[in-house]
Design an enzyme around this catalytic site. Structure first.
Site, PDB file in Angstrom:
ATOM      1  N   THR A  78      35.997  30.829  41.592  1.00  0.00           N
ATOM      2  CA  THR A  78      36.483  30.403  40.280  1.00  0.00           C
ATOM      3  C   THR A  78      37.564  31.362  39.825  1.00  0.00           C
ATOM      4  O   THR A  78      37.411  32.575  39.951  1.00  0.00           O
ATOM      5  CB  THR A  78      35.394  30.324  39.204  1.00  0.00           C
ATOM      6  OG1 THR A  78      36.043  30.195  37.934  1.00  0.00           O
ATOM      7  CG2 THR A  78      34.526  31.564  39.123  1.00  0.00           C
ATOM      8  N   ASP A 129      38.154  31.792  36.862  1.00  0.00           N
ATOM      9  CA  ASP A 129      37.667  32.320  35.576  1.00  0.00           C
ATOM     10  C   ASP A 129      36.932  33.647  35.714  1.00  0.00           C
ATOM     11  O   ASP A 129      36.759  34.361  34.738  1.00  0.00           O
ATOM     12  CB  ASP A 129      36.754  31.300  34.902  1.00  0.00           C
ATOM     13  CG  ASP A 129      37.505  30.081  34.440  1.00  0.00           C
ATOM     14  OD1 ASP A 129      38.679  30.230  34.039  1.00  0.00           O
ATOM     15  OD2 ASP A 129      36.942  28.974  34.483  1.00  0.00           O
ATOM     16  N   GLU A 150      42.845  30.066  26.038  1.00  0.00           N
ATOM     17  CA  GLU A 150      42.689  28.721  25.485  1.00  0.00           C
ATOM     18  C   GLU A 150      41.395  28.599  24.668  1.00  0.00           C
ATOM     19  O   GLU A 150      41.306  27.779  23.767  1.00  0.00           O
ATOM     20  CB  GLU A 150      42.663  27.681  26.607  1.00  0.00           C
ATOM     21  CG  GLU A 150      41.527  27.902  27.602  1.00  0.00           C
ATOM     22  CD  GLU A 150      41.435  26.838  28.693  1.00  0.00           C
ATOM     23  OE1 GLU A 150      41.976  25.738  28.516  1.00  0.00           O
ATOM     24  OE2 GLU A 150      40.816  27.124  29.737  1.00  0.00           O
TER      25      GLU A 150
END
Lengths: 413, 413
Positions: free
Chosen positions: B145, B147, B245
């Site tokens: 990932t 992230d 975000e």
């Protein structure tokens, strides 16, 4: 044209939007000028012509040569840029008189300005004013723009690197945007207000390229666009669109302005909020097709991604700067150093001088016969034109895993 | 844990959002499995677990080894991905019974699933169901990932490359966004819904990094943000902001949703149009400061920019895949291959197996003590943590000036 070798200082500046290789042209000018015995000093304008008007100049001879050697791989305008439009000297000669004053103060006999249309216009006006004033100064324009819309040059330094970034990014986006089994429409907004050279470059991604390509050279019809998207979506559930920010409808209205009624609104203080073309188009697509729709704006990244610049572009950018100095020293003035594509099966180019008045204030657009109908993309002629310009890699050095860009002191003299 | 070497086919799949190096993990699994004498066939899932449910498998043994060798440098998920959330088998065992059926059909004794939190959850459930059913199959999860929010592993393959892209791009944007003499505020929106690892990576750009950094780990206060921007703007007229975000206010409301009243509206058919966080914040900044304000969303580019992937990341991604196979063949099951950072002044890592149940469905966030106040950026601890992960370059081959990515046939068996 004076055709006279002058002795004195050289002044170089950069103007307009930066590119990945405008500093390679700067290095071409600076290195060649520093090595020339007729040039006594090589001065830089801090923020283009405004640096002259404000007497904000710095001495490239005081910079570390090792840092200067990094300029070809450093994006943006190392000397600083400006967006200052010179007035017609017949209407208001104030700026030109000030420039003459500064030229005299530093004994500037060579003037090199790296930029696009407006910069070539500035060059032309400065050149004409100096000639009229009887002040001997050879003026050469050095072309730069990612937009590739300058007349008189086969292509423009900066375009090849932006095209390489756009094609590379389209390939990567293609693999990402088609990874799921479900449907998806991806709209990629690319720079280019009036000329579609950059958007056309998306096609260079070939089998990983966009399904639909829209350039500002062709009138954009929203219904036809939605039909095009629907057709591709029905066939394969994945649609990738490349579109120029500058597409307009038959009435000449920017499609991005359609957003003023639908995709944007007022902010907290009542200012209009523009969402951009990608957001506008994704809104329209969502209205038509019930699927995931994503808008991506390449924004500034396409003009500053020096880490994936074109080796050919870097080399040609350097050559136009170098030739500008050599030409000026040989006595040429009032010209732009242009790239000429040579005949032959293998790509090669040379630099020639063209009159500034043939270049300034015209925009070179993509030939209509290179653009397919209904967003179907670019012809073989475009590929033949553009592919040589994206060949070769940058020599950018890395430190600690990240780019090592040139660092200049730029001490104001 | 069975601790038993099984003989039979191996099945490998990819799930969730792609990264620049998830295919390097795939290659680690496939190459190692193809070379292992206990593994009779190496099958791939077309679009993750949905490929199992739909009996859409392909044979890696039929692929060109030269193409497979390009996988480590090819972004996105070469086998195809999915976002399918498995139900709890106690509630609805239908999917698991189907998976068991397919396992039996192809004599699958090794199951490797490359993904993030949800994928580790899937691994865990498949592993538990097979054990309960008495079907011998060793299951190993392979982390992925951008992230970087997976528990149990020092960092996650995919993060280093995304971090390198973000830091590189921030450096280039810095040079571009500060090129004019006039004022400008640039807001860069970076992925990360709940964890700010990616946005933190913007700080790695160092002297070219953002002035202000906002992570979702810290409550976002609009007034404080505008004060921060104003303060920097007053001092130097150029402000660059990096923001996740996923930033939320004190009530837990996403700041991007503020846009629903100001920066977005309805499309032509009445659907709500979201403008995204960057557009929302630029709207607020414009309300406060009368200057040029630009919003840039890195969007998908940050997870697929394989052309500037981290060499360290590519190598570690391969290693977790390789170790997964070696561990499974040695009889281990129900684990995830995790990266362990070794002690010492010079960075090194090893791969160890951790229980899937310790990993699944937790999110690892950036330690609060690594995050400076008032958007002031990241501490030295973060730099020490992240810098080693972005070292080294990709071995991506080029053809005709553009990336040459792996091409798989993926013929369904």
């Amino acid at each position: 044209m004076t055709m006279k070798t002058l002795k004195g200082a050289a002044l170089v500046g950069q103007s307009g939007g930066p590119t990945s290789v405008i500093n390679s042209s700067l290095y071409g000018v600076v290195k060649t000028a520093l090595e020339n015995e007729n040039i006594t000093r090589v001065l830089g304008m801090s923020h283009g012509i405004t640096g002259v008007l404000n007497d904000q100049l710095f001495d490239f001879g005081k910079e570390d040569p090792n840092e200067l050697a990094r300029l070809p791989y450093t994006p943006s305008s190392a000397a600083g840029s400006c967006r200052y439009k010179m007035k017609d000297p017949a209407v208001d000669p104030t700026d030109y008189e000030r420039i003459l004053e500064i030229f005299k103060k530093y004994d500037i006999r060579y003037f090199f300005y790296i930029g696009g249309n407006d910069s070539m216009d500035t060059c032309q006006k400065v050149s004409a004013f100096m000639a009229k004033s009887g002040y001997e100064c050879n003026v050469i324009g050095v072309p730069k723009t990612i937009d590739n819309d300058l007349f008189g040059t086969d292509h423009c330094p900066g375009y090849g690197s932006a095209a390489k970034y756009i094609a590379t990014t389209m390939m990567e986006l293609y693999l990402d945007a088609t990874v799921y089994d479900s449907g998806m429409v991806t709209v990629v907004e690319i720079m280019g207000r009036n000329a579609g050279w950059l958007t056309a470059a998306a096609s260079l991604a070939g089998e990983y390229g966009p399904d639909l390509v829209y350039l500002p050279e062709v009138v954009f019809d929203m219904d036809a666009f939605l039909d095009d998207v629907q057709r591709i979506y029905d066939a394969k559930k994945k649609v990738i669109v490349a579109v120029s920010e500058g597409v307009k409808d038959k009435d000449g209205k920017y499609i991005s302005e359609y957003g003023s009624s639908i995709a944007s609104s007022k902010d907290a203080f009542g200012h209009a909020q523009m969402g951009g073309l990608a957001l506008t188009l994704t809104g329209f697509v969502k209205s038509r097709i019930n699927t995931k729709v994503r808008g991506i704006e390449l924004s500034l990244l396409q003009r500053c991604a020096a880490h994936t610049a074109s080796g050919t572009d870097i080399e040609e950018a350097f050559m136009v700067g170098k030739t500008a100095v050599e030409s000026a020293v040989s006595g040429i003035t009032g010209r732009m150093a242009a790239i000429i594509r040579e005949d032959g099966d293998v790509y090669s180019s040379k630099v020639e001088l063209v009159p500034l008045e043939d270049v300034a204030n015209y925009e070179k657009k993509v030939p209509l016969e290179w653009i397919g109908e209904n967003g179907s993309g670019m012809s073989k002629e475009f590929f033949d034109y553009a592919l040589p310009l994206i060949q070769g890699e940058t020599g950018l050095g890395k430190e600690n895993g990240l780019p090592r860009f040139a660092k200049l002191k730029k001490e104001i003299i």
